[in-house]
Design a protein around this motif. Structure first.
Motif, PDB file in Angstrom:
ATOM      1  N   ASP A 101       0.731  -1.104  -0.028  1.00  0.00           N
ATOM      2  CA  ASP A 101      -0.174   0.223   0.011  1.00  0.00           C
ATOM      3  C   ASP A 101       0.877   1.386  -0.084  1.00  0.00           C
ATOM      4  O   ASP A 101       0.557   2.287  -0.703  1.00  0.00           O
ATOM      5  N   GLU A 102       1.964   1.206   0.738  1.00  0.00           N
ATOM      6  CA  GLU A 102       2.821   2.271   0.709  1.00  0.00           C
ATOM      7  C   GLU A 102       3.464   2.637  -0.425  1.00  0.00           C
ATOM      8  O   GLU A 102       3.677   3.705  -0.949  1.00  0.00           O
ATOM      9  N   ALA A 103       3.689   1.630  -1.254  1.00  0.00           N
ATOM     10  CA  ALA A 103       4.710   1.766  -2.559  1.00  0.00           C
ATOM     11  C   ALA A 103       3.357   2.245  -3.558  1.00  0.00           C
ATOM     12  O   ALA A 103       3.791   3.123  -4.452  1.00  0.00           O
ATOM     13  N   ALA A 104       2.274   1.942  -3.365  1.00  0.00           N
ATOM     14  CA  ALA A 104       1.260   2.460  -4.419  1.00  0.00           C
ATOM     15  C   ALA A 104       0.895   3.942  -3.957  1.00  0.00           C
ATOM     16  O   ALA A 104       0.754   4.394  -5.367  1.00  0.00           O
ATOM     17  N   ALA A 105       0.947   4.052  -2.890  1.00  0.00           N
ATOM     18  CA  ALA A 105       0.645   5.723  -2.445  1.00  0.00           C
ATOM     19  C   ALA A 105       1.914   6.498  -3.097  1.00  0.00           C
ATOM     20  O   ALA A 105       1.622   7.505  -3.592  1.00  0.00           O
ATOM     21  N   ALA A 106       3.178   5.945  -2.768  1.00  0.00           N
ATOM     22  CA  ALA A 106       4.228   6.595  -3.310  1.00  0.00           C
ATOM     23  C   ALA A 106       4.069   6.875  -4.788  1.00  0.00           C
ATOM     24  O   ALA A 106       4.585   7.906  -5.041  1.00  0.00           O
ATOM     25  N   ALA A 107       3.849   5.793  -5.556  1.00  0.00           N
ATOM     26  CA  ALA A 107       3.811   5.985  -7.207  1.00  0.00           C
ATOM     27  C   ALA A 107       2.712   6.898  -7.367  1.00  0.00           C
ATOM     28  O   ALA A 107       3.068   7.894  -8.353  1.00  0.00           O
ATOM     29  N   ALA A 108       1.618   6.934  -6.700  1.00  0.00           N
ATOM     30  CA  ALA A 108       0.390   7.994  -7.041  1.00  0.00           C
ATOM     31  C   ALA A 108       1.037   9.380  -6.785  1.00  0.00           C
ATOM     32  O   ALA A 108       0.662  10.324  -7.570  1.00  0.00           O
ATOM     33  N   SER A 109       1.641   9.576  -5.616  1.00  0.00           N
ATOM     34  CA  SER A 109       2.087  10.786  -5.359  1.00  0.00           C
ATOM     35  C   SER A 109       3.055  11.301  -6.372  1.00  0.00           C
ATOM     36  O   SER A 109       3.345  12.464  -6.609  1.00  0.00           O
ATOM     37  N   SER A 110       4.077  10.484  -6.863  1.00  0.00           N
ATOM     38  CA  SER A 110       4.943  10.897  -7.889  1.00  0.00           C
ATOM     39  C   SER A 110       4.294  11.314  -9.163  1.00  0.00           C
ATOM     40  O   SER A 110       4.640  12.253  -9.858  1.00  0.00           O
ATOM     41  N   GLU A 111       3.112  10.582  -9.543  1.00  0.00           N
ATOM     42  CA  GLU A 111       2.435  11.253 -10.676  1.00  0.00           C
ATOM     43  C   GLU A 111       1.764  12.313 -10.702  1.00  0.00           C
ATOM     44  O   GLU A 111       1.712  13.161 -11.446  1.00  0.00           O
TER      45      GLU A 111
END
Length: 288
Positions: A101-111
């Motif tokens: 979940d943390e990795a997905a949130a980081a990817a969304a934040s980078s986008e």
């Protein structure tokens, strides 16, 4: 009568030797009692060493037995480890899911950051284009204003030349220059340009001082709020007369107070009153 010094108890001196002797005697008695105790047990030095070694060995055996008992208790509790194995697996799965979940949130934040940077770049480009357009419009307006100012200056100069020739009795053609003037360029096209009256002043060796005299009247000769009306009249009279050469008349040579303003024609030597309380003309010859 007794003094305070007499009331104090007398100090005893010289008894240090007796005190040391008593302490030495007590130490001797303690040493003798321990020696007597060793003699009373009836053992030799070798026997006492063997006794002490046996006591130390027994103590060590007791400590080893206590450690073995503690290890046995830990072994008995190992049976419950199997029960907590399922709980550990569940906790591991939860940790793996949390990391995903943390990795997905980081990817969304980078986008989101990339999209924000793109929007900011587009806005900056739009602002640069707007600023460039406004600067170009301002430059164009400045050029137009300068062109209008130059045109107005030329029109004013042409009118001043015409009025100057009229004031001096010259015949003026449609172009504003006197008839037969060498400065008139017709060329058969009807385009006539009049030479400025300053050319006559330069021909006689006298330079025009109109701008300097105007500044002197405005800032030196007629300054202050109490002389605003007189200054306005002098400037208005100066605008009506296009003569390039002017003369200021002072009240006295010491005070340098303004009295009158005159126009000067170097060619004819005429000095005529423009403004002030002086005579209408001056007849004294002024060297050119």
């Amino acid at each position: 009568a007794t003094s305070r010094c007499d009331a104090r108890p007398a100090m005893t001196r010289g008894n240090q030797r007796e005190v040391d002797r008593a302490r030495a005697q007590k130490r001797g008695q303690k040493a003798g009692s321990s020696k007597d105790a060793k003699e009373k047990d009836g053992l030799t030095h070798q026997q006492r060493a063997e006794r002490d070694a046996a006591a130390l060995k027994a103590k060590q055996e007791r400590k080893a037995a206590m450690k073995a008992a503690a290890a046995g208790g830990a072994g008995g509790g190992a049976g419950g480890a199997g029960e907590s194995k399922g709980e550990d697996a569940t906790a591991t799965e939860a940790a793996i899911k949390l990391r995903a979940d943390e990795a997905a949130a980081a990817a969304a934040s980078s986008e989101d950051d990339v999209e924000h940077d793109e929007r900011r770049a587009r806005k900056q480009a739009q602002f640069d284009q707007f600023r460039k357009r406004k600067l170009a419009e301002a430059a164009k307006r400045r050029e137009q204003a300068l062109a209008r100012r130059e045109m107005a200056r030329r029109e004013h100069e042409r009118a001043a030349i015409k009025s100057w020739h009229v004031a001096h009795g010259d015949a003026v053609d449609t172009g504003g220059a006197p008839a037969g003037d060498p400065a008139t360029v017709a060329g058969g096209m009807g385009d006539a340009r009049a030479a400025p009256p300053v050319s006559r002043a330069r021909a006689t060796g006298t330079s025009a001082n109109r701008a300097r005299i105007r500044n002197a009247i405005k800032f030196v000769l007629l300054p202050g709020y109490h002389r605003q009306d007189e200054l306005a009249e002098a400037l208005a009279a100066l605008e009506r007369d296009p003569s390039p050469n002017l003369i200021v008349l002072f009240r006295t040579s010491e005070s340098r107070a303004y009295k009158a303003l005159y126009s000067y024609d170097p060619a004819s030597g005429q000095i005529l009153l423009i403004h002030g309380s002086g005579p209408r003309s001056l007849t004294r010859s002024i060297p050119s």
